[in-house]
Design a protein around this motif. Structure first.
Motif, PDB file in Angstrom:
ATOM      1  N   TYR A 101      41.414  63.663  18.094  1.00  0.00           N
ATOM      2  CA  TYR A 101      41.049  63.369  19.486  1.00  0.00           C
ATOM      3  C   TYR A 101      39.549  63.115  19.632  1.00  0.00           C
ATOM      4  N   GLU A 216      47.997  60.559  30.232  1.00  0.00           N
ATOM      5  CA  GLU A 216      49.110  60.322  29.302  1.00  0.00           C
ATOM      6  C   GLU A 216      48.658  60.316  27.845  1.00  0.00           C
ATOM      7  N   GLN A 217      47.371  60.065  27.618  1.00  0.00           N
ATOM      8  CA  GLN A 217      46.867  59.986  26.242  1.00  0.00           C
ATOM      9  C   GLN A 217      47.072  61.304  25.492  1.00  0.00           C
ATOM     10  N   TYR A 219      49.593  63.125  25.369  1.00  0.00           N
ATOM     11  CA  TYR A 219      50.940  63.262  24.800  1.00  0.00           C
ATOM     12  C   TYR A 219      51.043  62.661  23.398  1.00  0.00           C
ATOM     13  N   ASP A 220      50.041  61.862  23.017  1.00  0.00           N
ATOM     14  CA  ASP A 220      50.031  61.294  21.667  1.00  0.00           C
ATOM     15  C   ASP A 220      49.885  62.371  20.590  1.00  0.00           C
ATOM     16  N   TYR A 221      49.526  63.592  20.987  1.00  0.00           N
ATOM     17  CA  TYR A 221      49.231  64.651  20.009  1.00  0.00           C
ATOM     18  C   TYR A 221      50.328  65.717  19.947  1.00  0.00           C
ATOM     19  N   LEU A 250      58.420  62.203  18.874  1.00  0.00           N
ATOM     20  CA  LEU A 250      57.302  61.417  18.359  1.00  0.00           C
ATOM     21  C   LEU A 250      57.323  61.390  16.827  1.00  0.00           C
ATOM     22  N   ARG A 256      52.658  59.462  12.488  1.00  0.00           N
ATOM     23  CA  ARG A 256      51.329  58.960  12.132  1.00  0.00           C
ATOM     24  C   ARG A 256      51.208  58.908  10.608  1.00  0.00           C
TER      25      ARG A 256
END
Length: 565
Positions: A101, A216-217, A219-221, A250, A256
């Motif tokens: 992040y 919302e960013q 939630y990428d983690y 995810l 990733r």
């Protein structure tokens, strides 16, 4: 091992009927829900349909405003932010997540994970000195720090601010940090108290993303949070259920690069990764980095942008994990023999084991295996730097952190929570710890508590196992601590085709009740063959699962225990 079968009592049958009728779910499914405290139509819908809208505001956590302000200032002024993590899955996942992040924000950031063998556990003045030598002006701890009074004093002396992200219990004195994020610290009114450390760090990222206008960013983690929550045995209820549900989604759809290599190395299939896959597949390989070498390798792997480079690190961790398993097995055999000798000496309610040569990287795992074998609170210690250091693991009804707190005068340091802890003490104090720890166990554990229990969610007739039943049952996932697979009880069962022992002492047969039959398997239950063979009628407690073989998927019973009628 003998088990107590515990049946849930005093279930509100009116609530069961209301849920069954209004949501059109089978009565047995409604009974499981009500028995687990999910008692209204609204709470059932929230349980069956997790939503990110159910997450609490991160600003409810005490200290969040100060933490966000300070990190934003550090990013803006190009200060070096130093992340200090722990060497287990929760700590390394939290560190990797924070690095991802902060780097995405263009921050100047570095990190340190202490070496288990040379530095020991926790946030120490040594890490502060390393941060100071690199000219860091802000330290963010993850999964450690809530008891690190001296380290924070050292940082303050250098003019370095400290933000603590932790989920462990605080001592009487809180560190004089710039901000402390810990939902269970005294005075924090955050509504959900059972976050893993990675969950706490995620709340910090969530607040930072909201401050930036891109909520919302965050939630990428959630893939990191799902891995850490499963590996750290965080209760999969409330907010943890939500982050695990979406984190697994995810992980299964868009892994990733730093995790895809690990998934491939563990032989897992995308779309089928569960919390069990994490606990038995991913977590041991991540942990292997710190158990037998540099824990920073796990962080480097998880932060890789190159899938092939991550796979190479994962292969290295796979090699270490195999080596770890060999050391683990040898240590377990030694420890089990010592435990049996201790238990010969009378009615002990605990185990405290110490041997100079045990490898510090495996004693936590072995302590957990000893708890499975003997069902007693267990402390396992090795010798390191002239002191006894090790891990403590507990059984369901015994707060091991509180027990160690009552022995605090014997210890150099300790930390952890109800189920697991780390500690160190002078070697000369080990016999007294063994004596006093057992006294505490005797005061708090009855003989019934020393017999492991199987909690039964509902009685079931085998002819209830319809496609609709399995559809609703699947919606209980993700499974994990405090949200185990539902356990069923069925009586008056017979074997339809005889009973055989397969593999390494596993029972296998067709379970038959009232003309309905289903495949059943009981791992390590071969010694019970006489109780269910030769046409005898018996009762089962079991979970239900899907068995995949030759491209076919069929439901089967996984037996937990059985008894003749």
């Amino acid at each position: 091992m003998n088990y107590r079968w515990i049946f849930r009592e005093r279930i509100d049958e009116q609530a069961v009927q209301k849920i069954s009728e209004e949501l059109k779910v089978p009565v047995s499914i409604a009974r499981i829900l009500v028995g687990r405290g999910i008692e209204t139509v609204d709470t059932v819908q929230r349980f069956f349909q997790p939503s990110l809208d159910y997450l609490h505001s991160p600003w409810l956590m005490d200290g969040m405003e100060k933490a966000v302000d300070r990190i934003e200032q550090a990013i803006s002024d190009k200060e070096l932010i130093w992340i200090h993590g722990d060497y287990d899955v929760d700590g390394t996942s939290s560190t990797a997540m924070m690095l991802h992040y902060l780097r995405s924000r263009g921050a100047h950031v570095d990190y340190h994970i202490p070496n288990r063998l040379h530095e020991g556990f926790g946030f120490t003045p040594n890490s502060v000195t390393l941060a100071h030598d690199k000219d860091a002006t802000l330290i963010v701890t993850v999964d450690v720090g809530i008891t690190a009074v001296k380290a924070v004093e050292a940082a303050n002396g250098f003019g370095i601010d400290v933000i603590i992200c932790d989920h462990h219990q605080a001592a009487e004195e809180l560190p004089a940090a710039h901000a402390i994020l810990d939902p269970i610290k005294p005075g924090c009114t955050y509504p959900f108290k059972d976050l893993a450390a990675c969950g706490v760090a995620f709340k910090l990222i969530q607040a930072l993303c909201e401050r930036q206008g891109v909520p919302e960013q965050a939630y990428d983690y959630l893939d990191f949070v799902a891995i850490a929550s499963a590996a750290d045995i965080a209760p999969l209820s409330g907010e943890n259920r939500t982050v695990s549900y979406f984190g697994l989604e995810l992980l299964n759809t868009f892994p990733r690069p730093g995790l895809k290599g690990l998934i491939d190395c563990a032989g897992l299939n995308l779309g089928a990764i569960t919390n069990s896959s994490i606990i038995f597949g991913l977590a041991p390989r991540i942990n292997a980095a710190g158990r037998l070498g540099d824990p920073g390798r796990a962080v480097e792997m998880m932060t890789q942008g190159d899938e092939l480079a991550a796979f190479h690190i994962a292969q290295e961790l796979e090699h270490d994990n195999r080596k770890r398993r060999a050391i683990d097995e040898e240590t377990f055999e030694q420890a089990a023999a010592i435990a049996e000798e201790q238990l010969k000496g009378g009615d002990r309610r605990s185990l405290v084991l110490h041997l100079d040569g045990w490898h510090a990287g495996v004693i936590g795992i072995v302590a957990s295996r000893l708890v499975e074998r003997f069902h007693l609170p267990t402390v396992m210690l090795t010798t390191f730097d002239g002191a006894a250091k090790g891990s403590a693991r507990s059984i369901k009804d015994f707060d091991i952190h509180n027990a160690l707190k009552q022995c605090e005068d014997l210890l150099i340091e300790f930390g952890g929570h109800k189920h697991a802890a780390g500690l160190s003490l002078p070697i000369d104090n080990v016999p007294e710890l063994r004596r006093r720890f057992d006294l505490i166990a005797r005061e708090n554990l009855t003989k019934d508590m020393l017999t492991p229990e199987i909690v039964v969610d509902a009685e079931l007739q085998l002819n209830e196992l319809s496609p609709s039943f399995f559809k609703y049952l699947s919606r209980f996932a993700p499974y994990g601590y405090s949200n185990h697979r539902p356990v069923f009880y069925t009586k008056e069962v017979v074997s339809a085709n005889g009973v055989k022992i397969v593999g390494n002492n596993h029972l296998k047969f067709r379970a038959l009740q009232k003309n309905f039959a289903i495949d059943a398997i009981g791992f390590n239950l071969g010694h019970k063959i006489a109780e269910c063979a030769n046409g005898r009628s018996f009762s089962l407690v079991y979970t239900l699962e899907e068995n995949q073989f030759n491209g076919m998927t069929t439901p089967q019973i996984r037996i937990k225990d059985l008894r003749p009628e």
